[in-house]
Design a protein around this motif. Structure first.
Motif, PDB file in Angstrom:
ATOM      1  N   SER A  61       0.806  -1.227   0.000  1.00  0.00           N
ATOM      2  CA  SER A  61       0.000   0.000   0.000  1.00  0.00           C
ATOM      3  C   SER A  61       0.838   1.276   0.000  1.00  0.00           C
ATOM      4  O   SER A  61       0.282   2.375  -0.123  1.00  0.00           O
ATOM      5  N   ASP A  87       0.504   3.788  -3.032  1.00  0.00           N
ATOM      6  CA  ASP A  87      -0.863   4.318  -3.076  1.00  0.00           C
ATOM      7  C   ASP A  87      -1.091   5.288  -1.919  1.00  0.00           C
ATOM      8  O   ASP A  87      -1.704   6.350  -2.093  1.00  0.00           O
ATOM      9  N   ASP A  88      -0.611   4.922  -0.714  1.00  0.00           N
ATOM     10  CA  ASP A  88      -0.770   5.810   0.439  1.00  0.00           C
ATOM     11  C   ASP A  88      -0.096   7.161   0.202  1.00  0.00           C
ATOM     12  O   ASP A  88      -0.636   8.212   0.567  1.00  0.00           O
ATOM     13  N   GLN A 126       0.551   8.413  -2.695  1.00  0.00           N
ATOM     14  CA  GLN A 126       0.094   8.933  -3.991  1.00  0.00           C
ATOM     15  C   GLN A 126       1.289   9.330  -4.869  1.00  0.00           C
ATOM     16  O   GLN A 126       1.385  10.452  -5.370  1.00  0.00           O
ATOM     17  N   ARG A 170       5.616   4.203  -8.511  1.00  0.00           N
ATOM     18  CA  ARG A 170       6.691   3.294  -8.113  1.00  0.00           C
ATOM     19  C   ARG A 170       7.985   3.688  -8.819  1.00  0.00           C
ATOM     20  O   ARG A 170       7.960   4.421  -9.806  1.00  0.00           O
TER      21      ARG A 170
END
Length: 361
Positions: free
Chosen positions: A49, A52-53, A55, A58
């Motif tokens: 996560s 995504d956390d 924002q 990668r």
């Protein structure tokens, strides 16, 4: 001409600091970036996560370096990053903090004549027995741009500058950019506690974990001096195993010290923001506590971020059980020193960094 910026990160905490940089570069329109991670794509410390956390995207490239030896990490990152730069020329390389991989990328960039930026520069423990202190000295000495978080680190970086071409910029604390951005997004974890009615305990330093007698005494003090106040302990890796074993030997009830194997970034952020107090050995956690106005006890004799002590909520107790006992008594009783936000903790640090990089030749 659009500048090519290479951002190198060496460990999970670095991603928290570079997420605002990426947003600022994307908004600027005057630069492009690639994100390089020294480790592997399947690194277990990078929870699914995390990106995504935060924002953020990668990494574009994983160097794939894995080792417990600091010298091996340095050598392997230098070789892998040198190969990367063969096919991905950059105008500037940004390195973060003080890891062996950070130093390796810094050396490689300078040997190739690429301009180097250090975030966060000027932090010092003045303890040359610490490998990270050696890394800091080397990285700052090589850097063209020294981006500092506060007045003390700015003074150190300016005083130690090795080159007439290097420049120090007090840009503020980039960790606050991430905190401010994510405040509305914090998520309450599945931990049975009431807001403002629990303490948070984190532990990571190898030296503290290696001294099991001292750690046992520290845990005993933490447990006995906090009364009925529950303690939540989000721990990882070696710290998790060591603390669980010691608590079992001490027969501490699970209701008193609630062990969490790890928490996603947004859940950990909620937990520390709503705590009655924090006991930690982490500089980053102490900085976040100051931002949130939460009393914080740091289990070190020093801090690289002095403003958390002089202005913020942080108190240093080192390994002294009496100092820890007294600080815990104040924390549980709701007595704590006056505090404020340090200068330039305004959430605009990344903007200042990117503006400097794009304007400078």
């Amino acid at each position: 001409m659009m500048k090519k910026i290479c951002i190198v990160v060496g460990a999970r905490p670095n991603f928290v600091k570079v997420a605002p940089l990426i947003r600022a570069i994307q908004k600027s329109g005057g630069g492009s970036y690639e994100l390089v991670y020294a480790g592997r794509e399947d690194d277990p410390t990078l929870e699914p996560s995390l990106f995504d956390d935060l924002q953020m995207p990668r990494p574009d490239v994983y160097l794939g370096v894995v080792s417990q030896s600091l010298n091996e990490i340095t050598a392997q990152v230098m070789a892998a990053f040198d190969s990367y730069l063969d096919g991905h020329p950059a105008d500037v390389v940004i390195v973060v903090d003080d890891l062996a991989s950070t130093m390796a990328a810094a050396i490689t960039a300078k040997k190739r004549g690429v301009r180097l930026a250090h975030l966060v520069a000027g932090t010092r423990s003045f303890d040359m027995s610490m490998p990270k202190e050696v890394n800091r000295l080397v990285i700052d000495a090589l850097s063209d741009y020294l981006f500092t978080a506060g007045i003390k680190t700015t003074s150190v970086a300016t005083r130690e500058q090795q080159s007439e071409t290097s420049q120090t910029y007090m840009v503020g604390n980039i960790l606050m950019d991430t905190l401010r951005y994510n405040l509305p997004r914090l998520r309450r974890p599945a931990v049975n506690v009431s807001e403002g009615q629990y303490l948070v305990f984190t532990l990571n330093r190898r030296a503290l974990l290696a001294d099991e007698d001292g750690l046992r005494l520290m845990l005993q003090t933490l447990i006995t001096e906090t009364g009925d106040m529950p303690i939540v302990a989000p721990l990882r890796d070696r710290a998790l195993g060591t603390v669980v074993r010691l608590l079992s030997e001490m027969q501490v009830p699970a209701s008193k010290l609630k062990i969490e194997s790890s928490l996603p970034y947004l859940e950990f952020g909620w937990l520390t923001a709503h705590a009655s107090g924090i006991v930690t050995d982490s500089g980053n956690v102490a900085e976040e506590a100051t931002f949130n106005g939460v009393p914080c006890i740091t289990l070190n004799d020093y801090t690289e971020h002095q403003e958390t002590v002089t202005v913020g909520t942080n108190v240093l107790v080192g390994g002294d059980p009496e100092k820890l006992r007294a600080a815990l008594a104040d924390m549980v009783a709701g007595r704590w020193k006056k505090h404020a936000l340090p200068d330039r903790w305004d959430g605009r640090t990344a903007e200042r960094i990117v503006s400097t990089l794009l304007i400078e030749n």
